[in-house]
Write a protein that holds these residues in place. Structure first.
Motif, short mmCIF file in Angstrom:
data_model
loop_
_atom_site.label_atom_id
_atom_site.label_comp_id
_atom_site.label_asym_id
_atom_site.label_seq_id
_atom_site.Cartn_x
_atom_site.Cartn_y
_atom_site.Cartn_z
N THR A 136 60.92 -0.61 3.21
CA THR A 136 59.69 -0.28 2.49
C THR A 136 59.02 0.89 3.19
O THR A 136 58.84 0.87 4.41
CB THR A 136 58.72 -1.48 2.47
N ILE A 137 58.66 1.91 2.42
CA ILE A 137 57.94 3.07 2.94
C ILE A 137 56.53 3.04 2.38
O ILE A 137 56.33 3.04 1.16
CB ILE A 137 58.65 4.38 2.57
N ASP A 138 55.56 3.02 3.28
CA ASP A 138 54.15 2.98 2.90
C ASP A 138 53.57 4.39 2.85
O ASP A 138 54.24 5.38 3.17
CB ASP A 138 53.37 2.11 3.88
N ALA A 139 52.30 4.47 2.50
CA ALA A 139 51.60 5.75 2.47
C ALA A 139 51.67 6.41 3.86
O ALA A 139 51.44 5.76 4.88
CB ALA A 139 50.15 5.54 2.07
N PRO A 140 51.99 7.70 3.92
CA PRO A 140 52.17 8.38 5.21
C PRO A 140 50.84 8.81 5.82
O PRO A 140 50.51 10.00 5.89
CB PRO A 140 53.04 9.60 4.82
N LEU A 141 50.08 7.86 6.28
CA LEU A 141 48.76 8.15 6.82
C LEU A 141 48.83 8.90 8.15
O LEU A 141 47.81 9.40 8.63
CB LEU A 141 47.97 6.85 6.98
N ASP A 142 50.03 8.97 8.73
CA ASP A 142 50.22 9.71 9.98
C ASP A 142 50.70 11.13 9.76
O ASP A 142 51.07 11.83 10.71
CB ASP A 142 51.22 8.96 10.88
N ALA A 143 50.69 11.60 8.50
CA ALA A 143 51.24 12.92 8.17
C ALA A 143 50.20 14.02 8.41
O ALA A 143 49.75 14.71 7.48
CB ALA A 143 51.70 12.94 6.71
N ASN A 144 49.82 14.19 9.68
CA ASN A 144 48.90 15.26 10.08
C ASN A 144 47.60 15.27 9.28
O ASN A 144 47.01 16.33 9.03
CB ASN A 144 49.58 16.63 9.96
N GLY A 145 47.19 14.09 8.84
CA GLY A 145 45.90 13.98 8.18
C GLY A 145 45.88 14.40 6.73
O GLY A 145 44.80 14.46 6.12
N ILE A 146 47.04 14.69 6.14
CA ILE A 146 47.03 15.12 4.74
C ILE A 146 46.77 13.95 3.79
O ILE A 146 46.40 14.16 2.63
CB ILE A 146 48.33 15.85 4.34
N TYR A 147 46.95 12.72 4.27
CA TYR A 147 46.60 11.52 3.51
C TYR A 147 45.53 10.76 4.28
O TYR A 147 45.72 10.38 5.44
CB TYR A 147 47.81 10.61 3.29
N LYS A 148 44.40 10.53 3.64
CA LYS A 148 43.29 9.83 4.28
C LYS A 148 43.32 8.33 3.99
O LYS A 148 42.82 7.53 4.78
CB LYS A 148 41.96 10.41 3.81
N LEU A 178 58.00 14.72 0.44
CA LEU A 178 58.05 14.21 1.81
C LEU A 178 59.48 13.83 2.16
O LEU A 178 60.16 13.17 1.39
CB LEU A 178 57.13 13.01 1.96
N GLN A 179 59.92 14.25 3.34
CA GLN A 179 61.27 13.97 3.81
C GLN A 179 61.23 12.94 4.93
O GLN A 179 60.56 13.14 5.95
CB GLN A 179 61.94 15.25 4.30
N TYR A 180 61.95 11.83 4.73
CA TYR A 180 62.05 10.76 5.72
C TYR A 180 63.49 10.62 6.19
O TYR A 180 64.44 10.95 5.45
CB TYR A 180 61.61 9.42 5.11
N ASP A 181 63.68 10.08 7.38
CA ASP A 181 65.03 9.70 7.77
C ASP A 181 65.36 8.34 7.17
O ASP A 181 64.52 7.71 6.51
CB ASP A 181 65.21 9.72 9.30
N GLN A 182 66.58 7.86 7.37
CA GLN A 182 67.01 6.64 6.70
C GLN A 182 66.33 5.38 7.23
O GLN A 182 66.40 4.32 6.59
CB GLN A 182 68.54 6.50 6.80
N GLN A 183 65.63 5.50 8.35
CA GLN A 183 64.85 4.36 8.87
C GLN A 183 63.41 4.38 8.35
O GLN A 183 62.63 3.48 8.64
CB GLN A 183 64.84 4.37 10.40
N GLY A 184 63.05 5.43 7.59
CA GLY A 184 61.72 5.50 7.04
C GLY A 184 60.72 6.24 7.91
O GLY A 184 59.51 6.08 7.75
N LYS A 185 61.21 7.12 8.82
CA LYS A 185 60.33 7.92 9.66
C LYS A 185 60.15 9.29 9.03
O LYS A 185 61.12 9.97 8.69
CB LYS A 185 60.92 8.05 11.07
N LEU A 186 58.89 9.73 8.92
CA LEU A 186 58.58 11.02 8.30
C LEU A 186 59.08 12.17 9.17
O LEU A 186 58.81 12.22 10.37
CB LEU A 186 57.07 11.14 8.08
N LYS A 187 59.80 13.13 8.52
CA LYS A 187 60.35 14.29 9.23
C LYS A 187 59.68 15.60 8.82
O LYS A 187 59.50 16.50 9.64
CB LYS A 187 61.86 14.41 8.95
N ASN A 188 59.33 15.72 7.53
CA ASN A 188 58.82 17.01 7.04
C ASN A 188 58.13 16.78 5.70
O ASN A 188 58.31 15.72 5.07
CB ASN A 188 59.98 17.99 6.88
#
Length: 342
Positions: A136-148, A178-188
């Motif tokens: 499960t991939i949730d909202a990327p709230l850690d994406a440099n603040g682009i999601y509040k 948004l690009q994630y790796d297969q474990q669901g970690k945001l890359k780009n």
């Protein structure tokens, strides 16, 4: 004429009449499309019992390696309906996706998985073919603040790279890819709202453009009536303009690109959808239920609905025999239609 010859003559005549009747009946069936991309329409393809297996919005469809057609709907009585190509319902599952929207099939080392986006729950899921959630991939709230907040993430589509990376189109949210790796970690990430060509507005769908290069992404910009080609790291390469067409996700089979057109861009033209088909050079060669593609000095002229066969087509699935299956949004809870290639 003796009796034996009379019977033979009568049988031949009856057989000829039957063949002529069948040919005449077949010829009477209306054909849609242009330039040898022609189809007949079957609005009663689905044999599902609506009282037992209802649908709400039919969002997207894929065909698995067994040849089954898999439909995603946001009806939580049965989010996934699985058919054979003749429309027989084979299986159903899923009660967890009130906003079930994007459905992507990925073959991972011989095993197929489904990727589902949910616009209500603001999540993306990787699932087995029988519905077990693996990621499960949730909202990327850690994406440099682009999601509040999580509500800003409203994913509509995914595509999976050969290395397992997951590209998510946030088509109803902040408009990023948004690009994630297969474990669901945001890359780009790239895109997002803005006025430049590199920005997106209703980034509804995404796919790899296998007609040209597996390393190129095609992303929908539905509000601006176009597809945009990007590199995987987000460099804009091309804008494919489709005037008159609010296109949904791009679907590639062979040298052709297929897309459902939700409606024409005039907001007063609800219920004005059709299906469009492009060749390898991104030239529109056929519209199903729409106007004949016309180019003047190399520029595509605005397209529109001509036959009221669809209301709001939302996705096209292309089977191995080049037949099409069209799922519709907000169209009276109709099951998908089949377009048989002529």
């Amino acid at each position: 004429m003796n009796r034996r010859k009379f019977v033979q003559h009568t049988s031949l005549t009856a057989g000829s009449l039957l063949i002529m009747h069948n040919l005449f009946a077949k010829n009477k069936e209306k054909v849609y499309g242009y330039n040898n991309m022609l189809y007949t329409l079957d609005t009663r393809w689905s044999q599902a019992d609506a009282s037992k297996y209802p649908v709400n919005d039919c969002h997207e469809m894929v065909q698995d390696k067994q040849g089954r057609i898999i439909l995603l709907t946001n009806e939580t009585k049965n989010n996934i309906l699985i058919y054979d190509t003749k429309g027989k319902l084979l299986d159903v599952w899923g009660h967890e996706f009130p906003g079930g929207h994007g459905l992507t099939l990925h073959n991972e080392n011989g095993t197929e998985y489904l990727y589902i986006t949910d616009t209500v729950k603001h999540q993306v899921y990787k699932a087995t073919m029988d519905g077990k959630i693996l990621l499960t991939i949730d909202a990327p709230l850690d994406a440099n603040g682009i999601y509040k907040k999580r509500e800003e993430f409203v994913p509509t589509e995914t595509i999976i790279d050969s290395n397992g990376d997951i590209f998510i189109a946030d088509g109803y949210g902040a408009q990023y890819v948004l690009q994630y790796d297969q474990q669901g970690k945001l890359k780009n990430y790239f895109g997002g709202r803005g006025d430049g060509d590199e920005h997106l507005d209703n980034a509804h769908g995404i796919c790899f453009d296998t007609r040209i290069d597996n390393n190129m992404l095609l992303v929908t910009d539905r509000t601006r009536n176009c597809f945009k080609r990007f590199t995987k790291d987000g460099k804009l390469l091309e804008v494919i303009k489709l005037p008159g067409a609010c296109v949904c996700r791009p679907v590639i089979q062979g040298d052709h690109l297929y897309a459902a057109v939700l409606r024409s861009p005039d907001m007063n033209k609800e219920g004005s959808g059709f299906v469009t088909i492009l060749d390898k050079n991104n030239k529109v060669i056929s519209n199903i239920g729409g106007s004949e593609p016309t180019y003047i000095d190399g520029v595509l002229q605005p397209m529109s609905q001509t036959d009221k066969i669809f209301v709001h087509p939302h996705d096209v699935c292309v089977d191995r025999d080049h037949n099409l299956y069209v799922a519709q949004w907000a169209s009276g809870k109709v099951y998908p239609y089949k377009l048989k290639r002529v």
